[in-house]
Every structure is written in C-alpha cells, then in structure tokens.
Scaffold this active site. Structure first.
Site, short mmCIF file in Angstrom:
data_model
loop_
_atom_site.label_atom_id
_atom_site.label_comp_id
_atom_site.label_asym_id
_atom_site.label_seq_id
_atom_site.Cartn_x
_atom_site.Cartn_y
_atom_site.Cartn_z
N LYS A 1 0.03 7.88 -24.27
CA LYS A 1 1.46 7.94 -24.57
C LYS A 1 2.07 6.55 -24.61
O LYS A 1 2.96 6.26 -25.42
CB LYS A 1 2.18 8.80 -23.54
CG LYS A 1 1.76 10.27 -23.57
CD LYS A 1 2.59 11.08 -22.60
CE LYS A 1 2.17 12.55 -22.59
NZ LYS A 1 0.85 12.74 -22.01
N SER B 1 -4.84 9.76 -20.30
CA SER B 1 -3.63 10.57 -20.45
C SER B 1 -2.38 9.70 -20.40
O SER B 1 -1.50 9.79 -21.25
CB SER B 1 -3.58 11.63 -19.34
OG SER B 1 -2.39 12.38 -19.42
N ASP C 1 -3.15 15.39 -25.79
CA ASP C 1 -3.17 15.21 -24.34
C ASP C 1 -2.86 16.51 -23.61
O ASP C 1 -3.42 16.79 -22.55
CB ASP C 1 -2.18 14.12 -23.93
CG ASP C 1 -2.18 13.89 -22.42
OD1 ASP C 1 -3.26 13.65 -21.87
OD2 ASP C 1 -1.09 13.96 -21.81
N ARG D 1 -8.55 19.92 -18.10
CA ARG D 1 -8.76 19.25 -16.81
C ARG D 1 -8.33 20.16 -15.68
O ARG D 1 -8.98 20.22 -14.62
CB ARG D 1 -7.96 17.95 -16.76
CG ARG D 1 -8.51 16.83 -17.62
CD ARG D 1 -7.49 15.71 -17.79
NE ARG D 1 -7.02 15.20 -16.52
CZ ARG D 1 -5.87 14.54 -16.35
NH1 ARG D 1 -5.08 14.35 -17.38
NH2 ARG D 1 -5.53 14.11 -15.17
N HIS E 1 5.52 2.48 -15.88
CA HIS E 1 5.05 3.82 -15.57
C HIS E 1 4.58 3.88 -14.13
O HIS E 1 3.86 2.99 -13.66
CB HIS E 1 3.89 4.23 -16.49
CG HIS E 1 3.34 5.59 -16.14
ND1 HIS E 1 3.91 6.76 -16.58
CD2 HIS E 1 2.27 5.95 -15.36
CE1 HIS E 1 3.23 7.79 -16.11
NE2 HIS E 1 2.23 7.33 -15.37
#
Length: 415
Positions: free
Chosen positions: A131, A127, A105, A112, A26
């Site tokens: 996932k 967040s 989320d 947010r 990621h």
C-alpha cells in the site's frame, strides 16, 4: 510486494506542491497509540506533505481511522481524486485506502488468517509496503511496536520486520527508515477512540493547553506522547532533506508544536473531511459518557507495571474495539489511566476509569462496563514502595533501523 502493487492503481503525487517532500508514516499498531493524530498536522505545519493511508482497529490494538471517526461527521473514506485534492489544499490527509490500491492484499490477508500466518514477517512486510509503494511518497517513516501490547513481542521479530520493510522501501526508491518503540504499557493515559483523540488534541494545543472540565490528563502522559511525536517529526524532516541533523529537526518540531499552530492544521484537515471542528477547539462539547467506573489503589505503594495487552483486550470488552472486521465500535468507550507505571500512590488514589455507552440493545451497558472494568483493573500491578521494587522499563524508542542496519536510538539522537 511489487506484484501486489501491480494489481491496482498507484497515486501520482508529483503535482501536489511540486518541490515539497511527501513523507508518510506507518505504525504497526499498539495500545493507546494516537501518535499519528499529533504527527500528521505537526509534519504538515513544518512544511511537509503528509499522505497517510491508515487502518481501523482489530483485536486489542486501536486503529487511527477509528480515533478520527470519533469526531462527529468526519469521513475517512475518499476516492483518489478527492484525496489528492485535499493533499493539495491542506497538506495532509488521514484516510482509508480504497480497493484500488493493492487489492490482492485483501485476498492474501484472508488466506493468512485461515492458515495461521497472520504474523509471518515477510507477509506482514509485503502487506504494509504494497500500500505504501502504491501511494508513492518520497519518504516513509515506519514505527514497529515491540512488547506485550504489540503483535511482535521481542526484538528479533521486531527488528526482522523493520529491516525487511526498510529494504523493500529503499529498493523501490523511497527513502525509508524505522523506529522500534516500546509497547509494554499503553502509550499516554487514554485507551479508546474519542479518549485518545481528546488526548492528542491536548498535545496539539501546545503551550496554550486548556484542559477539559473533567478528568485532567496527567502531564507526564502528555509529555510521553509529545516526546515520541517530536522524535518522529524530526526523522520525517530528515527523510525529506529539510534538516541536516536529528537535533535540528527535533528543535524545529518542538518549537512548532509549542506554538499551537498544529491544532489549526488539524482543524483544517477535519473540516476538509467533513468533521465538526467545534470539538477540536472545545473538548467539553464531547462530554465523556456517564456510564463509568473508577478503580482506586488498595494500598500505599508504587505502580510497578501496566500490561498493555490486558488493557487493550479490556477496552475491546468495553466496546472500543473489534473482534471481527464488521463489528460496531463504541467511539466513546475506553479507559483513562490516572497513574502510569512508576507513579507512587496512596491508598484511595484513583488509578483508572472505565467508560462505555450503550452500543447494543441486546446487551445492557452495565454488563459490558463490569466485564471491561474488571479486566482493566487486572492489568495493573501495584506493590509496596520498597527499595527492591523494579519498575518496568518505560523508555519509548528503543532502536533505529535504516539501510545501514539496526542501532540503538540513543546514537541517532546524538547526530
């Protein structure tokens, strides 16, 4: 984070090639960051299974899914069963997470957004990791971007986010590490969806590069992309327990990428997701739009700096990105940077070219082109080539973060 995971389903990867490590990656997002397009087929060709759930671009940072979606016909949305089937068949997938994974989320992100806490380190970490924990890989490589083109501008914030996410992953039983990488200037020479996919495909060609007919990509830019992809592949092999050292992993990845086999793996993934594989093997089948402008150096000198944030914002003005989540994207819009920071130039040398196609009947494309082009030109700083000129640091990987803390990446390379 675990509570967020518990609001949805979790993936079961245990029946996908049992015994083969499932390693995800990621990135927190940057400008010109097409590394996942190279890394995913590279890691899969090396023998890992790569289950990658990615995101779309918003603001000045591009999204991996938008870059993939620039390939005609390619689908990035899949139901869980179809996603798992592709992992079993191809060994990799890059898809959008469905609402079934950590659905809360989305609600928290909306809060947010209106409360001014989008960049809160703890909330960003939760967040991202909710996932990833729902995906349940064996290992996870994180890439936290740092600098002007990133969400986190300084080492303190970037290292705090990296350390938090690594701790969450490790506590959940997922082997996790992170690199902190430079995002002061764009990565590679392409900024924009198809332009970046095109550049990634040139890297995947390995030693058998066939440059498109127009606008050959600068070799230094390709080496920059390759360097980061190889380093991250080596770390993913380490997370999967497939190598004993970083250097061993790097050499395996280098040889595999050079072979050209990764291009075929990418094509297999594209085909499985409904995309047109002909453009994978022949870049000229997707010509660049004729609506373009090129900027030329006004002086003899050196490119001292390129502001990644400015280029990213300019690409959005061209139509390559979004201000809001439901904005339409022009997949062919963006920039090609003909000169990178540190390059010496002569007066009249091409510096960058802006591209766009008509994306709205309410706005003539020439207006969009002029606005983005002007902003893109402003991101360059070209100065006379004199002994006192300082060129912005271009080193790619700054730090490595694992359960043992933060350390300079140069130390890891020696292991």
């Amino acid at each position: 984070t675990l509570a967020m995971v518990g609001t949805g389903i979790t993936a079961d990867l245990s029946n996908i090639h049992p015994g083969i490590p499932k390693i995800d990656k990621h990135s927190t997002g940057g400008v010109g960051d097409k590394i996942s397009l190279v890394l995913t087929p590279l890691a899969a060709t090396l023998g890992l299974v790569v289950p990658m759930m990615s995101g779309r671009g918003l603001g000045h940072t591009g999204g991996t899914l938008d870059k993939l979606a620039a390939i005609p016909g390619l689908r990035t949305e899949m139901e869980s069963d179809e996603y798992l089937s592709q992992l079993n068949k191809v060994g990799c997938a890059i898809v959008s997470p469905t609402d079934e994974y950590a659905p809360v989320d989305r609600t928290i992100y909306a809060l947010r957004d209106v409360s001014g806490s989008v960049e809160n380190v703890a909330l960003v970490a939760s967040s991202v990791m909710s996932k990833k924990l729902a995906e349940k890989p064996d290992g996870l490589l994180l890439d936290v971007k740092m600098g002007r083109g990133a969400f986190f501008k300084n080492l303190n914030d970037a290292a705090a986010l990296a350390s938090t996410m690594v701790s969450i992953g490790e506590d959940a039983g997922i082997a996790t590490c992170c690199v902190v990488t430079n995002m002061d200037q764009p990565l590679g020479s392409a900024v924009g969806n198809w332009l970046e996919t095109r550049e990634a495909l040139l890297v995947l060609q390995g030693d058998n590069k066939i440059q498109p007919d127009e606008y050959p990509t600068d070799q230094y830019a390709l080496e920059e992309i390759k360097e980061l992809a190889l380093a991250q592949a080596a770390l993913m092999l380490g997370l999967g327990g497939m190598v004993d050292s970083y250097q061993e992993g790097f050499e395996m990845a280098r040889d595999t990428l050079a072979s050209g086999k990764c291009l075929h793996k990418f094509a297999h993934m594209v085909e499985s997701q409904g995309g047109d594989t002909s453009v994978v093997y022949d870049l000229n089948r997707m010509p660049l739009p004729q609506n373009r402008k090129t900027y030329y150096s006004p002086i003899d000198g050196i490119v001292a700096d390129i502001d990644a944030h400015e280029i990213g914002d300019a690409s959005v003005k061209l139509g390559a990105g979004r201000h809001y989540a439901d904005d339409e994207v022009d997949y062919q819009a963006g920039f090609l940077l003909h000169k990178k920071a540190g390059a010496r130039v002569k007066k009249g040398d091409p510096i960058l070219t802006a591209f766009t196609s008509e994306v709205s009947s309410l706005e003539h494309p020439d207006i969009r082109l002029d606005e983005g082009y002007t902003r893109g030109v402003g991101s360059y700083r070209i100065v006379p080539d004199e002994p006192h000129v300082i060129v912005k640091d271009q080193s790619l990987i700054k730090y490595f973060v694992d359960r043992n803390g933060v350390q300079p990446f140069e130390i890891i390379k020696q292991n």
